[in-house]
Design a protein around this motif. Structure first.
Motif, PDB file in Angstrom:
ATOM      1  N   GLY A   1      32.277  26.854  68.302  1.00 19.13           N
ATOM      2  CA  GLY A   1      33.291  27.837  68.280  1.00 19.13           C
ATOM      3  C   GLY A   1      34.296  27.798  69.242  1.00 19.13           C
ATOM      4  O   GLY A   1      34.651  28.830  69.679  1.00 19.13           O
ATOM      5  N   PRO A   2      34.683  26.570  69.639  1.00 18.20           N
ATOM      6  CA  PRO A   2      35.918  26.476  70.902  1.00 18.20           C
ATOM      7  C   PRO A   2      36.794  27.486  70.336  1.00 18.20           C
ATOM      8  O   PRO A   2      37.520  27.403  69.400  1.00 18.20           O
ATOM      9  CB  PRO A   2      36.100  25.328  70.776  1.00 18.20           C
ATOM     10  N   ALA A   3      37.409  28.361  71.199  1.00 17.42           N
ATOM     11  CA  ALA A   3      38.299  29.247  70.905  1.00 17.42           C
ATOM     12  C   ALA A   3      39.674  28.902  71.413  1.00 17.42           C
ATOM     13  O   ALA A   3      40.827  29.348  70.971  1.00 17.42           O
ATOM     14  CB  ALA A   3      37.917  30.722  70.985  1.00 17.42           C
ATOM     15  N   HIS A   4      39.642  28.248  72.606  1.00 15.45           N
ATOM     16  CA  HIS A   4      40.900  27.976  73.695  1.00 15.45           C
ATOM     17  C   HIS A   4      40.720  26.852  74.351  1.00 15.45           C
ATOM     18  O   HIS A   4      39.479  26.597  74.698  1.00 15.45           O
ATOM     19  CB  HIS A   4      41.061  29.580  74.533  1.00 15.45           C
ATOM     20  N   ILE A   5      41.944  26.423  74.632  1.00 17.87           N
ATOM     21  CA  ILE A   5      41.762  25.247  75.567  1.00 17.87           C
ATOM     22  C   ILE A   5      43.015  25.259  76.515  1.00 17.87           C
ATOM     23  O   ILE A   5      44.172  25.651  76.173  1.00 17.87           O
ATOM     24  CB  ILE A   5      42.121  23.808  74.621  1.00 17.87           C
TER      25      ILE A   5
ATOM     26  N   LEU B   1      40.523  19.663  81.636  1.00 14.33           N
ATOM     27  CA  LEU B   1      40.474  20.526  80.334  1.00 14.33           C
ATOM     28  C   LEU B   1      39.652  21.524  80.573  1.00 14.33           C
ATOM     29  O   LEU B   1      38.354  21.299  80.799  1.00 14.33           O
ATOM     30  CB  LEU B   1      40.149  19.819  78.922  1.00 14.33           C
ATOM     31  N   VAL B   2      39.863  22.940  80.368  1.00 15.19           N
ATOM     32  CA  VAL B   2      38.733  23.713  80.119  1.00 15.19           C
ATOM     33  C   VAL B   2      38.821  24.608  78.821  1.00 15.19           C
ATOM     34  O   VAL B   2      39.864  24.943  78.386  1.00 15.19           O
ATOM     35  CB  VAL B   2      38.954  24.998  81.337  1.00 15.19           C
TER      36      VAL B   2
ATOM     37  N   ALA C   1      25.301  37.905  72.793  1.00 16.54           N
ATOM     38  CA  ALA C   1      25.591  36.788  73.680  1.00 16.54           C
ATOM     39  C   ALA C   1      26.957  36.924  74.180  1.00 16.54           C
ATOM     40  O   ALA C   1      27.846  37.517  73.429  1.00 16.54           O
ATOM     41  CB  ALA C   1      25.358  35.551  73.245  1.00 16.54           C
ATOM     42  N   PRO C   2      27.405  36.275  75.326  1.00 15.44           N
ATOM     43  CA  PRO C   2      28.662  36.209  75.653  1.00 15.44           C
ATOM     44  C   PRO C   2      29.705  35.573  74.880  1.00 15.44           C
ATOM     45  O   PRO C   2      29.313  34.607  74.171  1.00 15.44           O
ATOM     46  CB  PRO C   2      28.806  35.692  77.012  1.00 15.44           C
ATOM     47  N   HIS C   3      31.029  35.799  74.581  1.00 16.93           N
ATOM     48  CA  HIS C   3      31.870  34.986  73.790  1.00 16.93           C
ATOM     49  C   HIS C   3      33.065  34.932  74.532  1.00 16.93           C
ATOM     50  O   HIS C   3      34.316  35.626  74.087  1.00 16.93           O
ATOM     51  CB  HIS C   3      31.967  35.861  72.697  1.00 16.93           C
ATOM     52  N   PRO C   4      33.211  33.850  75.073  1.00 17.54           N
ATOM     53  CA  PRO C   4      34.250  33.559  76.040  1.00 17.54           C
ATOM     54  C   PRO C   4      35.608  33.222  75.021  1.00 17.54           C
ATOM     55  O   PRO C   4      35.457  32.580  74.082  1.00 17.54           O
ATOM     56  CB  PRO C   4      34.117  32.372  76.842  1.00 17.54           C
ATOM     57  N   HIS C   5      36.643  33.991  75.511  1.00 20.41           N
ATOM     58  CA  HIS C   5      37.974  33.679  74.325  1.00 20.41           C
ATOM     59  C   HIS C   5      39.041  33.024  75.055  1.00 20.41           C
ATOM     60  O   HIS C   5      39.904  32.423  74.444  1.00 20.41           O
ATOM     61  CB  HIS C   5      38.286  35.121  74.301  1.00 20.41           C
ATOM     62  N   PHE C   6      39.076  32.708  76.323  1.00 16.56           N
ATOM     63  CA  PHE C   6      40.239  32.421  77.090  1.00 16.56           C
ATOM     64  C   PHE C   6      39.736  31.906  78.501  1.00 16.56           C
ATOM     65  O   PHE C   6      38.905  32.487  79.156  1.00 16.56           O
ATOM     66  CB  PHE C   6      41.319  33.547  76.953  1.00 16.56           C
ATOM     67  N   ALA C   7      40.534  30.950  79.056  1.00 21.26           N
ATOM     68  CA  ALA C   7      40.507  30.599  80.485  1.00 21.26           C
ATOM     69  C   ALA C   7      41.775  30.225  80.838  1.00 21.26           C
ATOM     70  O   ALA C   7      42.626  29.567  80.214  1.00 21.26           O
ATOM     71  CB  ALA C   7      39.584  29.267  80.620  1.00 21.26           C
TER      72      ALA C   7
ATOM     73  N   ASP D   1      41.971  25.801  91.562  1.00 19.01           N
ATOM     74  CA  ASP D   1      40.805  26.007  92.368  1.00 19.01           C
ATOM     75  C   ASP D   1      40.199  27.698  91.778  1.00 19.01           C
ATOM     76  O   ASP D   1      39.095  27.703  91.832  1.00 19.01           O
ATOM     77  CB  ASP D   1      40.857  25.922  93.715  1.00 19.01           C
ATOM     78  N   ASP D   2      41.025  28.281  91.359  1.00 14.38           N
ATOM     79  CA  ASP D   2      40.670  29.463  90.739  1.00 14.38           C
ATOM     80  C   ASP D   2      41.160  29.746  89.224  1.00 14.38           C
ATOM     81  O   ASP D   2      42.206  29.492  89.003  1.00 14.38           O
ATOM     82  CB  ASP D   2      41.613  30.778  91.734  1.00 14.38           C
ATOM     83  N   TRP D   3      40.003  30.271  88.492  1.00 11.09           N
ATOM     84  CA  TRP D   3      40.222  30.324  87.310  1.00 11.09           C
ATOM     85  C   TRP D   3      39.708  31.925  86.802  1.00 11.09           C
ATOM     86  O   TRP D   3      38.846  32.438  87.155  1.00 11.09           O
ATOM     87  CB  TRP D   3      39.446  29.323  86.195  1.00 11.09           C
ATOM     88  N   LEU D   4      40.490  32.282  85.574  1.00 13.57           N
ATOM     89  CA  LEU D   4      39.906  33.719  84.910  1.00 13.57           C
ATOM     90  C   LEU D   4      39.300  33.068  83.555  1.00 13.57           C
ATOM     91  O   LEU D   4      39.923  32.261  82.859  1.00 13.57           O
ATOM     92  CB  LEU D   4      40.966  34.604  84.744  1.00 13.57           C
ATOM     93  N   VAL D   5      38.058  33.376  83.205  1.00  7.15           N
ATOM     94  CA  VAL D   5      37.293  33.160  81.953  1.00  7.15           C
ATOM     95  C   VAL D   5      37.061  34.658  81.312  1.00  7.15           C
ATOM     96  O   VAL D   5      36.427  35.236  81.795  1.00  7.15           O
ATOM     97  CB  VAL D   5      36.143  32.129  82.149  1.00  7.15           C
TER      98      VAL D   5
END
Length: 172
Positions: A100-104, A113-114, A155-161, A168-172
């Motif tokens: 279920g990849p939701a964001h790239i 790519l994240v 479970a966690p459900h990451p929506h966005f990165a 070097d710094d990301w929000l997920v």
């Protein structure tokens, strides 16, 4: 400079849900110089629900938001070179945890790519080569901690990165 709008869609029901109404065919391409915008093409793809462009190359990336790809419980990432949209440059299954990849998103340097995987409870980092193609093995980062409402947050459900000031710094 690009003069097109690339529109991601659902071509079938979204994982774990339904998409009401008529289904789309893939990534719809609109000429943004026409008044009104006019559809000029479509790239066939399975549930290309989120898209991004490489920051330095003419490469379009999409997630294939599915729970199963090529017989594995995972989604996929796809890429097209904008100079040749006749076929994808690549179609790559995500590793375990990539359902279920939701964001790239591409990092600002264009080296990774994240992918946020809502159904898999993970995010995946995939290195890119100088042509914008995946290089080496993708690395999944999974989580197994349920949310405060276990009946709907098993479970966690990451929506966005999103990269912050640098790669070097990301929000997920």
């Amino acid at each position: 400079m690009h003069r097109y709008a690339y529109v991601g869609t659902y071509t079938q029901d979204a994982p774990g849900g339904a998409s009401p109404g008529a289904q789309a065919r893939g990534i719809h391409i609109f000429d943004t110089h026409a008044e009104p915008w006019r559809e000029v093409g479509c790239l066939p793809a399975e549930n290309p629900s989120f898209l991004t462009l490489h920051p330095h190359l003419d490469v379009l990336y999409a997630v294939s938001e599915v729970d199963e790809h090529a017989g594995q419980r995972t989604g996929a990432i796809l890429g097209w070179h904008l100079a040749d949209l006749s076929a994808p440059m690549f179609r790559l299954p995500l590793p375990t945890g990539g359902a279920g990849p939701a964001h790239i998103e591409v990092d600002p340097a264009g080296q990774h790519l994240v992918v946020s995987c809502y159904g898999g409870g993970a995010f995946v980092v995939q290195a890119l080569n100088a042509e914008g193609r995946p290089h080496g093995e993708a690395t999944p980062f999974g989580f197994d901690t349920p949310g405060p409402h276990p009946e709907r947050q098993e479970a966690p459900h990451p929506h966005f990165a999103m990269p912050l000031n640098s790669a070097d710094d990301w929000l997920v």
